[in-house]
Write a protein that holds these residues in place. Structure first.
Motif, PDB file in Angstrom:
ATOM      1  N   GLN A  28       0.826  -1.204   0.000  1.00  0.00           N
ATOM      2  CA  GLN A  28       0.000   0.000   0.000  1.00  0.00           C
ATOM      3  C   GLN A  28       0.869   1.267   0.000  1.00  0.00           C
ATOM      4  OE1 GLN A  28      -3.099  -0.046   3.000  1.00  0.00           O
ATOM      5  NE2 GLN A  28      -3.400  -2.269   2.751  1.00  0.00           N
ATOM      6  N   ALA A  29       1.971   1.243   0.728  1.00  0.00           N
ATOM      7  CA  ALA A  29       2.864   2.399   0.746  1.00  0.00           C
ATOM      8  C   ALA A  29       3.451   2.653  -0.641  1.00  0.00           C
ATOM      9  CB  ALA A  29       3.984   2.175   1.757  1.00  0.00           C
ATOM     10  N   ALA A  30       3.823   1.581  -1.331  1.00  0.00           N
ATOM     11  CA  ALA A  30       4.379   1.728  -2.678  1.00  0.00           C
ATOM     12  C   ALA A  30       3.369   2.388  -3.606  1.00  0.00           C
ATOM     13  CB  ALA A  30       4.795   0.362  -3.219  1.00  0.00           C
ATOM     14  N   ALA A  31       2.083   1.986  -3.483  1.00  0.00           N
ATOM     15  CA  ALA A  31       1.046   2.584  -4.328  1.00  0.00           C
ATOM     16  C   ALA A  31       0.893   4.074  -4.031  1.00  0.00           C
ATOM     17  CB  ALA A  31      -0.282   1.846  -4.120  1.00  0.00           C
ATOM     18  N   ARG A  32       0.917   4.457  -2.765  1.00  0.00           N
ATOM     19  CA  ARG A  32       0.774   5.877  -2.406  1.00  0.00           C
ATOM     20  C   ARG A  32       1.966   6.701  -2.841  1.00  0.00           C
ATOM     21  NH1 ARG A  32      -0.761   6.974   3.652  1.00  0.00           N
ATOM     22  NH2 ARG A  32      -0.364   9.069   2.816  1.00  0.00           N
ATOM     23  N   LEU A  33       3.138   6.096  -2.817  1.00  0.00           N
ATOM     24  CA  LEU A  33       4.374   6.827  -3.148  1.00  0.00           C
ATOM     25  C   LEU A  33       4.705   6.765  -4.634  1.00  0.00           C
ATOM     26  CD1 LEU A  33       6.497   5.580  -0.128  1.00  0.00           C
ATOM     27  CD2 LEU A  33       5.749   7.948  -0.512  1.00  0.00           C
ATOM     28  N   TYR A  34       3.895   6.010  -5.426  1.00  0.00           N
ATOM     29  CA  TYR A  34       4.173   5.813  -6.853  1.00  0.00           C
ATOM     30  C   TYR A  34       5.555   5.196  -7.054  1.00  0.00           C
ATOM     31  CZ  TYR A  34       0.134   8.869  -7.325  1.00  0.00           C
ATOM     32  OH  TYR A  34      -1.130   9.419  -7.216  1.00  0.00           O
ATOM     33  N   LEU A  35       5.863   4.207  -6.180  1.00  0.00           N
ATOM     34  CA  LEU A  35       7.105   3.457  -6.268  1.00  0.00           C
ATOM     35  C   LEU A  35       6.777   1.976  -6.402  1.00  0.00           C
ATOM     36  CD1 LEU A  35       9.149   5.153  -3.379  1.00  0.00           C
ATOM     37  CD2 LEU A  35       9.427   5.555  -5.836  1.00  0.00           C
ATOM     38  N   THR A  36       7.767   1.193  -6.782  1.00  0.00           N
ATOM     39  CA  THR A  36       7.585  -0.250  -6.812  1.00  0.00           C
ATOM     40  C   THR A  36       7.800  -0.815  -5.412  1.00  0.00           C
ATOM     41  OG1 THR A  36       9.906  -0.695  -7.314  1.00  0.00           O
ATOM     42  CG2 THR A  36       8.423  -0.320  -9.186  1.00  0.00           C
ATOM     43  N   GLN A  37       7.261  -2.025  -5.179  1.00  0.00           N
ATOM     44  CA  GLN A  37       7.473  -2.676  -3.884  1.00  0.00           C
ATOM     45  C   GLN A  37       8.954  -2.894  -3.592  1.00  0.00           C
ATOM     46  OE1 GLN A  37       3.910  -5.717  -4.285  1.00  0.00           O
ATOM     47  NE2 GLN A  37       4.869  -5.915  -2.288  1.00  0.00           N
ATOM     48  N   PRO A  38       9.749  -3.376  -4.570  1.00  0.00           N
ATOM     49  CA  PRO A  38      11.182  -3.554  -4.290  1.00  0.00           C
ATOM     50  C   PRO A  38      11.876  -2.247  -3.906  1.00  0.00           C
ATOM     51  CG  PRO A  38      10.571  -4.797  -6.244  1.00  0.00           C
ATOM     52  CD  PRO A  38       9.370  -3.956  -5.885  1.00  0.00           C
ATOM     53  N   ALA A  39      11.443  -1.116  -4.517  1.00  0.00           N
ATOM     54  CA  ALA A  39      12.071   0.168  -4.191  1.00  0.00           C
ATOM     55  C   ALA A  39      11.774   0.562  -2.746  1.00  0.00           C
ATOM     56  CB  ALA A  39      11.583   1.255  -5.147  1.00  0.00           C
ATOM     57  N   VAL A  40      10.529   0.321  -2.289  1.00  0.00           N
ATOM     58  CA  VAL A  40      10.171   0.647  -0.915  1.00  0.00           C
ATOM     59  C   VAL A  40      10.916  -0.267   0.056  1.00  0.00           C
ATOM     60  CG1 VAL A  40       8.286   0.703   0.762  1.00  0.00           C
ATOM     61  CG2 VAL A  40       7.936   1.593  -1.547  1.00  0.00           C
ATOM     62  N   SER A  41      10.982  -1.553  -0.263  1.00  0.00           N
ATOM     63  CA  SER A  41      11.698  -2.488   0.610  1.00  0.00           C
ATOM     64  C   SER A  41      13.174  -2.122   0.707  1.00  0.00           C
ATOM     65  CB  SER A  41      11.546  -3.916   0.066  1.00  0.00           C
ATOM     66  OG  SER A  41      10.188  -4.333   0.107  1.00  0.00           O
ATOM     67  N   ALA A  42      13.759  -1.713  -0.424  1.00  0.00           N
ATOM     68  CA  ALA A  42      15.170  -1.323  -0.408  1.00  0.00           C
ATOM     69  C   ALA A  42      15.374  -0.070   0.435  1.00  0.00           C
ATOM     70  CB  ALA A  42      15.652  -1.092  -1.839  1.00  0.00           C
ATOM     71  N   ALA A  43      14.413   0.852   0.372  1.00  0.00           N
ATOM     72  CA  ALA A  43      14.520   2.079   1.166  1.00  0.00           C
ATOM     73  C   ALA A  43      14.477   1.753   2.659  1.00  0.00           C
ATOM     74  CB  ALA A  43      13.395   3.041   0.797  1.00  0.00           C
ATOM     75  N   LEU A  44      13.603   0.839   3.031  1.00  0.00           N
ATOM     76  CA  LEU A  44      13.521   0.466   4.450  1.00  0.00           C
ATOM     77  C   LEU A  44      14.813  -0.212   4.925  1.00  0.00           C
ATOM     78  CD1 LEU A  44       9.856  -0.852   4.746  1.00  0.00           C
ATOM     79  CD2 LEU A  44      10.758   1.375   5.447  1.00  0.00           C
ATOM     80  N   ARG A  45      15.401  -1.042   4.074  1.00  0.00           N
ATOM     81  CA  ARG A  45      16.666  -1.679   4.457  1.00  0.00           C
ATOM     82  C   ARG A  45      17.769  -0.637   4.657  1.00  0.00           C
ATOM     83  NH1 ARG A  45      14.967  -5.535   0.580  1.00  0.00           N
ATOM     84  NH2 ARG A  45      16.309  -4.597  -1.015  1.00  0.00           N
ATOM     85  N   ARG A  46      17.819   0.330   3.765  1.00  0.00           N
ATOM     86  CA  ARG A  46      18.815   1.392   3.906  1.00  0.00           C
ATOM     87  C   ARG A  46      18.610   2.182   5.190  1.00  0.00           C
ATOM     88  NH1 ARG A  46      18.442   5.088  -1.119  1.00  0.00           N
ATOM     89  NH2 ARG A  46      20.050   6.212   0.048  1.00  0.00           N
ATOM     90  N   LEU A  47      17.345   2.473   5.520  1.00  0.00           N
ATOM     91  CA  LEU A  47      17.067   3.226   6.735  1.00  0.00           C
ATOM     92  C   LEU A  47      17.413   2.397   7.981  1.00  0.00           C
ATOM     93  CD1 LEU A  47      16.005   5.830   7.950  1.00  0.00           C
ATOM     94  CD2 LEU A  47      13.695   4.884   7.867  1.00  0.00           C
ATOM     95  N   ASN A  48      17.096   1.097   7.968  1.00  0.00           N
ATOM     96  CA  ASN A  48      17.470   0.233   9.085  1.00  0.00           C
ATOM     97  C   ASN A  48      18.983   0.261   9.308  1.00  0.00           C
ATOM     98  OD1 ASN A  48      14.870  -0.610   9.644  1.00  0.00           O
ATOM     99  ND2 ASN A  48      15.003  -2.465   8.386  1.00  0.00           N
ATOM    100  N   THR A  49      19.725   0.217   8.197  1.00  0.00           N
ATOM    101  CA  THR A  49      21.185   0.233   8.301  1.00  0.00           C
ATOM    102  C   THR A  49      21.678   1.550   8.876  1.00  0.00           C
ATOM    103  OG1 THR A  49      21.384  -1.262   6.409  1.00  0.00           O
ATOM    104  CG2 THR A  49      23.340   0.035   6.994  1.00  0.00           C
TER     105      THR A  49
END
Length: 309
Positions: A28-49
């Motif tokens: 749902q976040a990817a749809a709101r942000l006009y991003l792909t699911q992999p892009a959102v997941s990658a962003a979260l991994r970067r933020l966790n790091t």
């Protein structure tokens, strides 16, 4: 560079994190942000790091915040909204309350006819705004504007960089200013009489050449050369000297010394247009635009009066 700008953290990751936290779903976040699911997941991994701790854990088919994630969300939520508001809200400018200080580059001729009128307008319309007058002339105005040291300039100018906007205010003619008690000129001033008199000239080069020498290539009998128009009235007053000055300057000098007179020159000397100049960087600055509008209005009001003088 301040440490905050040097940290390895893409601030856009915080926006992604906030949207995921609101939806508890990467999809749902990817749809709101006009991003792909992999892009959102990658962003979260970067933020966790970058944070050094997990921010979400999976719960059922969705996500839930960890304690570290809850603290981060509570901290960034008000700031994210403030950043969005700052970026998207139109600028607000109220001349009645603005405390801006604008730096204006003025030729000495412009300072005489413009600055008193501009200060009266600001006193009435923008009582908290202030002006710093910086001397400029056609030889240095381009460098002064491109350096960002002034917000606008009023002077004549030659070629200018494309990053400088220009608005013609008027074409300023010249007149002969004199003291009729000592320089007894006839109603019609002839070239013989003009060149037979001694003159005071304004020279930006610190020599004996003025506008007549530069434009007409004719020499006068120059008794005195000064660097600005400001004190010409005092020099003419009580002497037989003639001064060739812009009509607007003569008008201002005669308000202080009304016994001085002007005569039409015995040759054409139109000069160059007086222009309002400003850097492209402040074109959308509301305070600068307000002052530019006042300057243009003052010029339109003062020029017809000078033609009648």
């Amino acid at each position: 560079m301040p440490e905050i700008y040097g940290r390895n953290l893409d601030l856009n990751l915080l926006r992604v994190f906030a949207v995921v936290a609101e939806n508890r779903s990467v999809t749902q976040a990817a749809a709101r942000l006009y991003l792909t699911q992999p892009a959102v997941s990658a962003a979260l991994r970067r933020l966790n790091t970058a944070v050094g701790a997990p921010l979400f854990v999976r719960q059922g088919r969705g996500l839930t915040l960890t304690a570290r994630g809850e603290r981060l969300l509570a901290s960034i939520r008000p700031h994210l909204q403030a950043l969005v508001d700052a970026a998207l809200e139109p600028p607000t400018f109220d001349p009645r309350t603005s405390e801006r200080t604008l730096r204006l580059g003025l030729s000495d001729a412009a300072e005489l006819w413009l600055l008193p009128a501009l200060l009266r307008v600001l006193e009435r319309e923008a009582p908290r705004m202030r002006v710093i007058s910086i001397p400029v002339q056609f030889r240095n105005v381009a460098a002064t504007l491109t350096s960002g040291s002034i917000d606008a300039a009023i002077t004549v100018a030659d070629e200018l960089p494309g990053s400088i906007h220009r608005q013609e205010l008027f074409w300023g003619g010249f007149v002969c200013l004199f003291d009729p008690r000592h320089a007894r000129l006839k109603r019609t001033l002839t070239e013989d009489v003009y060149f037979g008199h001694e003159h005071v000239v304004v020279s930006y080069n610190g020599d004996l050449r003025g506008v007549v020498e530069d434009v007409l290539q004719k020499s006068r009998r120059v008794r005195c050369s000064v660097s600005s128009f400001a004190n010409l009235g005092a020099l003419i007053d009580g002497s037989a000297l003639l001064a060739t000055v812009p009509a607007l300057v003569a008008q201002q000098l005669r308000t202080v010394r009304p016994h001085l007179k002007t005569a039409t020159l015995p040759f054409g000397l139109l000069g160059a247009p007086m222009e309002l100049l400003w850097p492209a960087a402040v074109d959308d600055d509301e305070a600068c635009r307000f002052v530019r509008d006042q300057i243009a209005h003052i010029a339109s009001e003062v020029v017809p009066r000078s033609r009648q003088a």
